[in-house]
Structure formats: C-alpha cells, structure tokens
Design a protein around this motif. Sequence first.
Motif, PDB file in Angstrom:
ATOM      1  N   VAL A  55      11.874   3.193   9.902  1.00  0.00           N
ATOM      2  CA  VAL A  55      11.839   1.736   9.840  1.00  0.00           C
ATOM      3  C   VAL A  55      11.305   1.251  11.174  1.00  0.00           C
ATOM      4  O   VAL A  55      11.807   1.625  12.233  1.00  0.00           O
ATOM      5  CB  VAL A  55      13.255   1.156   9.609  1.00  0.00           C
ATOM      6  CG1 VAL A  55      13.189  -0.355   9.497  1.00  0.00           C
ATOM      7  CG2 VAL A  55      13.881   1.752   8.354  1.00  0.00           C
ATOM      8  N   CYS A  56      10.265   0.410  11.142  1.00  0.00           N
ATOM      9  CA  CYS A  56       9.686  -0.147  12.365  1.00  0.00           C
ATOM     10  C   CYS A  56       9.328   0.963  13.365  1.00  0.00           C
ATOM     11  O   CYS A  56       9.523   0.808  14.573  1.00  0.00           O
ATOM     12  CB  CYS A  56      10.640  -1.147  13.004  1.00  0.00           C
ATOM     13  SG  CYS A  56      11.070  -2.556  11.969  1.00  0.00           S
ATOM     14  N   ASN A  57       8.856   2.101  12.865  1.00  0.00           N
ATOM     15  CA  ASN A  57       8.485   3.262  13.693  1.00  0.00           C
ATOM     16  C   ASN A  57       9.658   3.852  14.469  1.00  0.00           C
ATOM     17  O   ASN A  57       9.477   4.474  15.500  1.00  0.00           O
ATOM     18  CB  ASN A  57       7.330   2.935  14.643  1.00  0.00           C
ATOM     19  CG  ASN A  57       6.031   2.798  13.879  1.00  0.00           C
ATOM     20  OD1 ASN A  57       5.763   3.573  12.961  1.00  0.00           O
ATOM     21  ND2 ASN A  57       5.235   1.810  14.230  1.00  0.00           N
ATOM     22  N   ILE A  58      10.865   3.650  13.986  1.00  0.00           N
ATOM     23  CA  ILE A  58      12.067   4.272  14.535  1.00  0.00           C
ATOM     24  C   ILE A  58      12.600   5.206  13.453  1.00  0.00           C
ATOM     25  O   ILE A  58      12.738   4.814  12.302  1.00  0.00           O
ATOM     26  CB  ILE A  58      13.127   3.205  14.910  1.00  0.00           C
ATOM     27  CG1 ILE A  58      12.555   2.238  15.941  1.00  0.00           C
ATOM     28  CG2 ILE A  58      14.387   3.876  15.434  1.00  0.00           C
ATOM     29  CD1 ILE A  58      13.414   1.025  16.212  1.00  0.00           C
ATOM     30  N   TYR A  59      12.885   6.443  13.828  1.00  0.00           N
ATOM     31  CA  TYR A  59      13.238   7.457  12.843  1.00  0.00           C
ATOM     32  C   TYR A  59      14.704   7.860  12.894  1.00  0.00           C
ATOM     33  O   TYR A  59      15.301   7.997  13.955  1.00  0.00           O
ATOM     34  CB  TYR A  59      12.410   8.725  13.077  1.00  0.00           C
ATOM     35  CG  TYR A  59      10.954   8.581  12.760  1.00  0.00           C
ATOM     36  CD1 TYR A  59      10.462   8.886  11.501  1.00  0.00           C
ATOM     37  CD2 TYR A  59      10.065   8.137  13.720  1.00  0.00           C
ATOM     38  CE1 TYR A  59       9.125   8.763  11.203  1.00  0.00           C
ATOM     39  CE2 TYR A  59       8.713   8.010  13.438  1.00  0.00           C
ATOM     40  CZ  TYR A  59       8.256   8.319  12.179  1.00  0.00           C
ATOM     41  OH  TYR A  59       6.920   8.194  11.897  1.00  0.00           O
ATOM     42  N   ASP A  60      15.265   8.121  11.728  1.00  0.00           N
ATOM     43  CA  ASP A  60      16.488   8.898  11.536  1.00  0.00           C
ATOM     44  C   ASP A  60      17.700   8.444  12.322  1.00  0.00           C
ATOM     45  O   ASP A  60      18.426   9.253  12.869  1.00  0.00           O
ATOM     46  CB  ASP A  60      16.221  10.377  11.844  1.00  0.00           C
ATOM     47  CG  ASP A  60      15.197  10.967  10.913  1.00  0.00           C
ATOM     48  OD1 ASP A  60      15.172  10.575   9.735  1.00  0.00           O
ATOM     49  OD2 ASP A  60      14.425  11.815  11.349  1.00  0.00           O
ATOM     50  N   MET A  61      17.992   7.178  12.344  1.00  0.00           N
ATOM     51  CA  MET A  61      19.206   6.712  13.019  1.00  0.00           C
ATOM     52  C   MET A  61      20.432   6.870  12.131  1.00  0.00           C
ATOM     53  O   MET A  61      21.548   6.790  12.603  1.00  0.00           O
ATOM     54  CB  MET A  61      19.062   5.259  13.445  1.00  0.00           C
ATOM     55  CG  MET A  61      18.051   5.064  14.555  1.00  0.00           C
ATOM     56  SD  MET A  61      17.848   3.339  15.026  1.00  0.00           S
ATOM     57  CE  MET A  61      19.393   3.020  15.863  1.00  0.00           C
ATOM     58  N   SER A  62      20.221   7.076  10.843  1.00  0.00           N
ATOM     59  CA  SER A  62      21.374   7.121   9.949  1.00  0.00           C
ATOM     60  C   SER A  62      21.417   8.328   9.024  1.00  0.00           C
ATOM     61  O   SER A  62      22.385   8.474   8.294  1.00  0.00           O
ATOM     62  CB  SER A  62      21.392   5.869   9.079  1.00  0.00           C
ATOM     63  OG  SER A  62      20.256   5.854   8.248  1.00  0.00           O
ATOM     64  N   SER A  63      20.432   9.167   9.060  1.00  0.00           N
ATOM     65  CA  SER A  63      20.431  10.154   7.979  1.00  0.00           C
ATOM     66  C   SER A  63      20.092  11.577   8.377  1.00  0.00           C
ATOM     67  O   SER A  63      19.847  12.399   7.518  1.00  0.00           O
ATOM     68  CB  SER A  63      19.458   9.710   6.894  1.00  0.00           C
ATOM     69  OG  SER A  63      18.140   9.752   7.395  1.00  0.00           O
ATOM     70  N   ASN A  64      20.075  11.906   9.636  1.00  0.00           N
ATOM     71  CA  ASN A  64      19.756  13.281  10.000  1.00  0.00           C
ATOM     72  C   ASN A  64      20.820  13.847  10.941  1.00  0.00           C
ATOM     73  O   ASN A  64      21.645  14.641  10.518  1.00  0.00           O
ATOM     74  CB  ASN A  64      18.366  13.365  10.637  1.00  0.00           C
ATOM     75  CG  ASN A  64      17.615  14.606  10.215  1.00  0.00           C
ATOM     76  OD1 ASN A  64      18.050  15.340   9.358  1.00  0.00           O
ATOM     77  ND2 ASN A  64      16.486  14.836  10.829  1.00  0.00           N
ATOM     78  N   CYS A  65      20.814  13.431  12.179  1.00  0.00           N
ATOM     79  CA  CYS A  65      21.768  13.942  13.171  1.00  0.00           C
ATOM     80  C   CYS A  65      22.484  12.798  13.865  1.00  0.00           C
ATOM     81  O   CYS A  65      21.872  11.787  14.169  1.00  0.00           O
ATOM     82  CB  CYS A  65      21.042  14.760  14.246  1.00  0.00           C
ATOM     83  SG  CYS A  65      20.332  16.285  13.648  1.00  0.00           S
ATOM     84  N   SER A  66      23.779  12.977  14.106  1.00  0.00           N
ATOM     85  CA  SER A  66      24.463  12.066  15.026  1.00  0.00           C
ATOM     86  C   SER A  66      23.937  12.370  16.416  1.00  0.00           C
ATOM     87  O   SER A  66      23.502  13.479  16.692  1.00  0.00           O
ATOM     88  CB  SER A  66      25.972  12.290  14.997  1.00  0.00           C
ATOM     89  OG  SER A  66      26.506  11.861  13.784  1.00  0.00           O
TER      90      SER A  66
END
Length: 121
Positions: free
Chosen positions: A53-64
């Motif tokens: 989203v908005c060129n920001i990746y994986d804040m919620s679905s890959n790694c803490s």
Amino acid sequence: MYSSNYVESDLINSYSWNTAIVFIQNYSERKKYANKNSVNSSIAFTGTVGDKVCNIYDMSSNCSEFTTEYTDLFTSSGAQPSCLTGGQAGDSGACTSYRGTCSIVYTSNRVSFRTLLYLNR
C-alpha cells in the motif's frame, strides 16, 4: 549515500510506524489499515501477498518487527528495547497496530526489522 554526512539510518520507532499507518489510511482505500490482520499462513516474499500500500510493504501480514521502543519487560539487566509491532504470518490476532513484548535475544523466522533512511540537513 555512504559517504554523505547528511544521510542517516535507524531502526524503525513507534512514531514512524504509526505515521506510516496514518499515511496509508489517508492516501489509499484502506481506511482501517491499523486493524488489518495477517492473511498469510506462512512467510512470503516481500510484497507478493497483496500487502503493498502506497509503496510500503508487509506491515501486517509477514513478519512482526523489532522497534526502538522500550517496554516494561525486565530481565536481570533491566528494561529491554524489545517491542514487536505489526502482524505476522500465521497469527490472525496480530494486526498492523499490534504491540508485543519479547526479549531482544528472541529468534524466530517471523520476526524481522525495518530500517529508516532519512536526510539530516
């Protein structure tokens, strides 16, 4: 960049993490991104699961991710900079705005880190 006195980097902090969430909610169709849960059952390559989203990746679905926040977790050596934030694969309860604690010596294939790069002029 490496020889510049104006470029600095750091581990992400809570302010930057929260600012990114607000940016995504304001400038994309994902108005409730802070509450987005993990949709992955396993670790995926960055950006391959539709979480860009908005060129920001994986804040919620890959790694803490570890942040520079201190928590109330104490060891024999005192408080630890040991806050985890964000969602992770296989944990539908950990959302983008999730905050958790663990020791800085904790290891897992579902814990990562995100760096900040900024100009200091």
